[in-house]
Design an enzyme around this catalytic site. Structure first.
Site, PDB file in Angstrom:
ATOM      1  N   GLY A 156       0.524  -5.332   0.667  1.00  0.00           N
ATOM      2  CA  GLY A 156      -0.652  -5.215  -0.177  1.00  0.00           C
ATOM      3  C   GLY A 156      -0.492  -5.899  -1.518  1.00  0.00           C
ATOM      4  O   GLY A 156      -1.482  -6.320  -2.130  1.00  0.00           O
ATOM      5  N   GLU A 191       5.496  -6.045   6.928  1.00  0.00           N
ATOM      6  CA  GLU A 191       4.880  -5.488   8.131  1.00  0.00           C
ATOM      7  C   GLU A 191       5.176  -6.330   9.358  1.00  0.00           C
ATOM      8  O   GLU A 191       5.153  -5.827  10.489  1.00  0.00           O
ATOM      9  CB  GLU A 191       3.360  -5.342   7.938  1.00  0.00           C
ATOM     10  CG  GLU A 191       2.605  -6.632   7.726  1.00  0.00           C
ATOM     11  CD  GLU A 191       2.500  -7.039   6.269  1.00  0.00           C
ATOM     12  OE1 GLU A 191       1.557  -7.745   5.926  1.00  0.00           O
ATOM     13  OE2 GLU A 191       3.373  -6.641   5.470  1.00  0.00           O
ATOM     14  N   GLY A 237       0.826  -1.197   0.000  1.00  0.00           N
ATOM     15  CA  GLY A 237       0.000   0.000   0.000  1.00  0.00           C
ATOM     16  C   GLY A 237       0.859   1.245   0.000  1.00  0.00           C
ATOM     17  O   GLY A 237       2.009   1.231   0.441  1.00  0.00           O
ATOM     18  N   ASP A 276      -1.023  -8.735   7.344  1.00  0.00           N
ATOM     19  CA  ASP A 276      -2.354  -8.300   6.935  1.00  0.00           C
ATOM     20  C   ASP A 276      -2.710  -8.836   5.555  1.00  0.00           C
ATOM     21  O   ASP A 276      -2.118  -9.789   5.068  1.00  0.00           O
ATOM     22  CB  ASP A 276      -2.479  -6.777   7.022  1.00  0.00           C
ATOM     23  CG  ASP A 276      -1.561  -6.035   6.058  1.00  0.00           C
ATOM     24  OD1 ASP A 276      -0.724  -6.687   5.409  1.00  0.00           O
ATOM     25  OD2 ASP A 276      -1.695  -4.804   5.963  1.00  0.00           O
TER      26      ASP A 276
END
Length: 633
Positions: free
Chosen positions: A113, A136, A64, A144
């Protein structure tokens, strides 16, 4: 000009990320465009498959656009980050469940992402430059974009190693770990894409460059075995390059993982649970972040507290600062975000296979939950009551999960007089419409709110917090309980007044029962016609015959996504429960004077299967072996 090129080329939908200078990082606008295109292509007969690729040699997608999120966060616009995560996870989920084949081609960096965009596709291609990771993890955030779903499927303890270290995987290791399916030299990708545009799914599969994970598998399994609280000490006691590499991951991250998740059987959540953690993380971190988007941590300890003691010396839970060195205020803020900013007093009546995990998720999110069940024990974090009335006394919301309408009416007579005026009775059982409306009328007469909110998603969805709720009742009652639906599930649809939720569930499951029978019949017919099951699936799953029963819950073992058929038809949704729902549909049809011949036939077939043919205790998709052995007579 858009940063993503979306078009139809011959028989394919094409999505190409076009921000090579920014490593194709995803902006909120890009995610919205991709999701809109996928929605439009589901029912488009001109689109037989989807291809997702990216411009530039350096990256498929580096994640992202943290700079965009950081800028908005610094400006005080925290809602932007929350909206971004909501839209992104919806897109990831759509890719994972898409009824037509999606092929992703992931060169260079595929991170965060980018993993969500590329690694949930049905066919995942890597090349010689591919580097896949969940970075992350290395700064202490939960993996995520559905990353925990992928990590949980990795061989042995490789998923734990990846989740704790954020290590990068080359093409061979990405395939070995289950983040990719095939290796194709990148020089061949233009020809491959041209073939896909023509509808040709005969994908090549070359030998991938040798990775290191097959060699390290045994050591990873040994070092990362047991609970997460035990791993740091084992790493510190081991003098190998792998252990040293793992310990270079920020110590605060490792301790936080050990403290937060030690002994937690639900640590690996799926797509439906990730947005809430992401929203909490973005609200806490981004306004404080440096140029890289998130605060950097000294690997020797949390930069706000100075050097930390060795990992092995830290107790699970992390001391006064909160779990694993996370400041207590930040932990409370994250919990408040998850539960909508308000702790509620909840009673949960019915703690069986469905109700137990649902109640536990509410307690884990910080609510005060008191439970009652005649047989099942209260799950961790839920206080046991001596009776249903005792549990309901003083509760703001009472949730029930019960076997049938008669028991619901009986329990309602006990708990409604004990409930406080203004509280809400939310029944999540699947019962007849008349019982739902009768209980709602009884509750409303006592000054209570009432909802009928049956669920879809099964035991797995209850545990993972990914249920869908079909809700009937007043707007005010729905608004009160909606924050709880967001914890227990991924979607809640307000269908109308009292009984509308049960009506929606009954209609939905009548469709499901009918389509599963038709799917099983078709596979049995294909067998007798000499048609290969995989070939049949490849045709039907991308043609006008596709359905949830075929594409997501295929009753044929070894075909399509993993389903109960691949586990000896052990029930994900038992045949006797399908029979119950089909009987409810026919009771409702009789009451409403509706002609439902297919629903009636499905109910009759499941009744025979359950009561006379050994179907009780088997998954409802076990109709396939039933039809395999039967002829026309």
């Amino acid at each position: 000009m858009s940063d993503v090129l979306i078009r139809k080329v011959r028989r394919a939908g094409r999505i190409t990320l076009s921000r090579p200078a920014a490593l194709n990082a995803l902006t909120c606008a890009m995610v919205q465009e991709i999701d809109a295109a996928l929605r439009g292509w589901i029912g488009d007969p001109e689109v037989e498959l989807v291809v997702i690729d990216a411009e530039g040699p350096r990256a498929f997608c580096a994640g992202g656009d943290i700079a965009e999120l950081h800028g908005r966060g610094v400006a005080g616009d925290h809602a932007f980050g929350q909206d971004f995560w909501r839209v992104e996870y919806r897109m990831n989920d759509r890719i994972a469940a898409f009824p037509k084949p999606i092929v992703s081609l992931m060169q260079g960096f595929t991170m965060g992402g980018g993993v969500g965009l590329g690694c949930h596709a049905r066919h995942r291609i890597v090349g010689e430059t591919s580097q896949i990771s969940m970075p992350e993890c290395a700064i202490g955030l939960v993996p995520d974009v559905g990353g925990t779903h992928l990590l949980a499927r990795a061989p042995g303890r490789i998923g734990v190693w990846l989740g704790l270290t954020g290590a990068r995987m080359g093409p061979g290791d990405a395939i070995f770990a289950g983040f990719a399916d095939r290796f194709v030299p990148e020089a061949d990708w233009p020809d491959l894409i041209a073939a896909l545009e023509g509808g040709d799914l005969a994908l090549p599969d070359h030998a991938a460059p040798e990775g290191r994970l097959p060699v390290l598998q045994d050591e990873i399994d040994r070092l990362f075995a047991g609970t997460l609280a035990e791993i740091p000490a084992r790493l510190e006691a081991t003098d190998t390059p792998l252990a040293a590499e793992a310990l270079k991951a920020p110590a605060a991250q490792l301790a936080a993982c050990a403290g937060r998740h030690a002994g937690d059987p639900a640590a690996a959540r799926t797509l439906g649970r990730h947005p809430r953690g992401a929203r909490s993380g973005i609200s806490f971190h981004l306004p404080r972040a440096g140029a890289g988007g998130l605060p950097r941590r000294d690997p020797r300890g949390d930069h706000r507290q100075g050097p930390q003691p060795p990992l092995a010396a830290r107790r699970p839970g992390g001391g006064a600062a909160g779990g694993g060195g996370v400041p207590a205020g930040a932990a409370r803020a994250a919990g408040a975000d998850i539960r909508g900013g308000k702790q509620m007093k909840i009673a949960f009546i019915g703690l069986g296979n469905m109700g137990g995990p649902m109640a536990r998720n509410l307690a884990t999110a910080g609510h005060e939950v008191t439970g009652f069940d005649l047989a099942a024990p209260a799950p961790e974090g839920v206080r046991a009551a001596a009776s249903a009335a005792q549990a309901a006394t003083g509760a703001e919301v009472v949730v029930t999960m019960l076997p049938n309408g008669a028991i619901l009416r009986q329990v309602a007579q006990e708990i409604v007089p004990a409930m406080t005026a203004g509280a809400v009775l939310c029944d999540c059982s699947t019962v007849d419409v008349e019982s739902a409306r009768a209980v709602a009328a009884e509750a409303e007469a006592a000054g209570l709110g009432a909802l009928d909110a049956p669920v879809s998603g099964g035991v797995g969805g209850a545990a993972a917090g990914t249920l869908t709720f079909m809700v009937g009742g007043s707007d005010a009652a729905f608004a009160t309980v909606q924050p709880l639906f967001e914890i227990m599930g991924q979607k809640a649809v307000h269908c109308g007044g009292p009984g509308a939720g049960q009506a929606a569930k009954i209609c939905n499951n009548m469709i499901l029962g009918v389509t599963m029978i038709a799917t099983c019949e078709a596979f049995a017919l294909a067998d007798k016609l000499g048609l290969d099951r995989q070939k049949m699936f490849d045709v039907v799953s991308t043609s006008s015959g596709y359905s949830w029963s075929m594409n997501a819950y295929c009753p044929a073992p070894g075909v399509g996504p993993t389903s109960p058929a691949d586990n000896g038809y052990k029930p994900g949704f038992a045949a006797e429960l399908m029979l119950k729902d089909l009987r409810l549909s026919q009771q409702a049809a009789e009451d409403a004077d509706a002609d439902t011949p297919m629903g009636q036939l499905a109910a009759t077939l499941y009744e025979t299967f359950v009561e006379a043919e050994g179907g009780r205790g088997r998954d409802f998709s076990a109709m396939l072996p039933r039809f395999e052995t039967r002829g026309r007579g």
